[in-house]
Design a protein around this motif. Structure first.
Motif, PDB file in Angstrom:
ATOM      1  N   UNK A 138       0.777  -2.867   6.361  1.00 23.14           N
ATOM      2  CA  UNK A 138      -0.574  -2.993   5.825  1.00 23.14           C
ATOM      3  C   UNK A 138      -1.204  -4.333   6.179  1.00 23.14           C
ATOM      4  N   UNK A 139      -0.461  -5.400   5.966  1.00 21.30           N
ATOM      5  CA  UNK A 139      -0.946  -6.748   6.270  1.00 21.30           C
ATOM      6  C   UNK A 139       0.068  -7.393   7.207  1.00 21.30           C
ATOM      7  N   UNK A 140      -0.299  -7.518   8.473  1.00 17.37           N
ATOM      8  CA  UNK A 140       0.648  -8.000   9.496  1.00 17.37           C
ATOM      9  C   UNK A 140       1.148  -9.419   9.222  1.00 17.37           C
ATOM     10  N   UNK A 141       0.340 -10.232   8.515  1.00 19.04           N
ATOM     11  CA  UNK A 141       0.728 -11.611   8.257  1.00 19.04           C
ATOM     12  C   UNK A 141       1.702 -11.793   7.116  1.00 19.04           C
ATOM     13  N   UNK A 142       2.110 -10.715   6.462  1.00 21.61           N
ATOM     14  CA  UNK A 142       3.045 -10.784   5.340  1.00 21.61           C
ATOM     15  C   UNK A 142       4.241  -9.885   5.596  1.00 21.61           C
ATOM     16  N   UNK A 143       5.371 -10.195   4.972  1.00 23.70           N
ATOM     17  CA  UNK A 143       6.506  -9.274   5.069  1.00 23.70           C
ATOM     18  C   UNK A 143       6.132  -7.933   4.432  1.00 23.70           C
ATOM     19  N   UNK A 144       6.794  -6.861   4.820  1.00 20.98           N
ATOM     20  CA  UNK A 144       6.493  -5.559   4.214  1.00 20.98           C
ATOM     21  C   UNK A 144       6.672  -5.606   2.694  1.00 20.98           C
ATOM     22  N   UNK A 145       5.838  -4.861   1.987  1.00 18.60           N
ATOM     23  CA  UNK A 145       5.991  -4.777   0.546  1.00 18.60           C
ATOM     24  C   UNK A 145       7.384  -4.278   0.205  1.00 18.60           C
ATOM     25  N   UNK A 146       7.942  -4.827  -0.848  1.00 21.56           N
ATOM     26  CA  UNK A 146       9.278  -4.490  -1.359  1.00 21.56           C
ATOM     27  C   UNK A 146      10.415  -4.903  -0.419  1.00 21.56           C
ATOM     28  N   UNK A 147      10.121  -5.721   0.597  1.00 23.02           N
ATOM     29  CA  UNK A 147      11.177  -6.220   1.487  1.00 23.02           C
ATOM     30  C   UNK A 147      12.026  -7.253   0.746  1.00 23.02           C
ATOM     31  N   UNK A 148      13.281  -7.347   1.127  1.00 17.86           N
ATOM     32  CA  UNK A 148      14.196  -8.324   0.535  1.00 17.86           C
ATOM     33  C   UNK A 148      13.924  -9.701   1.141  1.00 17.86           C
TER      34      UNK A 148
END
Length: 195
Positions: A138-148
């Motif tokens: 969704x947002x390339x500048x952030x890690x995927x949601x719920x990622x460890x």
């Protein structure tokens, strides 16, 4: 942080419960500072580049006690505020490399040694791992949601040699000691987390 990602916090018990402390945090992604602020056992005042203090974000950062610093000059106001945090027994967060990069503590700036020696505060190494593993959909500048994302706190250590000297040579020697400790902590954190 816990609502967006799945932080795994290791070694938080190593952080002294009272008195001045400096978190020395590796910095490879935008979320590293907010992640540490969100999961650390004590409130943290980070030195953050003044360019981030714009509009509502600037007011928010100031409101939660973050310190703006001009990275292109000797910012005496920021230095005084950071030393004030330590004098008052608080926690100062520093990215010792000065800017976002590989996050491997390869090139430290002298600021961390100065604050540790001048403020008489132990340094707690902090490794943030997993924030750059892959971009989010969704947002390339952030890690995927719920990622460890792993946050590993190390053992506190003193940067000085015990002499109380604050000369340029003493700070250079302290920087070398700090770099060895931070590099060793990062290697241990990678082994511990499998990253």
């Amino acid at each position: 942080m816990y609502g967006l990602w799945r932080p795994r916090v290791l070694g938080a018990w190593r952080v002294p419960a009272t008195g001045p402390v400096i978190y020395a945090v590796n910095h490879s992604h935008n979320i590293d500072g907010p992640m540490v602020m969100g999961v650390a056992p004590r409130p943290t005042h980070f030195l953050i580049k003044k360019e981030a203090f714009v509009g509502p974000l600037g007011r928010f950062l100031t409101g939660i006690g973050q310190l703006q610093v001009d990275r292109h000059s000797t910012d005496r106001t920021a230095i005084a505020r950071a030393l004030g945090v330590l004098t008052n027994g608080g926690v100062l967060g520093i990215f010792p490399e000065g800017t976002r990069g590989e996050g491997d503590f390869a090139s430290l700036r002298a600021g961390l040694a100065y604050f540790a020696v001048r403020g008489g505060a132990p340094i707690v190494p902090v490794a943030v791992l997993g924030s750059t593993d892959r971009p989010g959909r969704l947002i390339k500048g952030l890690p995927p949601l719920r990622a460890r994302v792993d946050v590993v706190f190390g053992d506190p250590f003193d940067a000085g040699d015990g002499s109380g000297r604050r000369t340029r040579k003493a700070l250079d020697e302290a920087t070398e000691r700090i770099q060895k400790q931070l590099t060793a902590h990062l290697e241990n954190a990678r082994r511990l987390t499998g990253r």
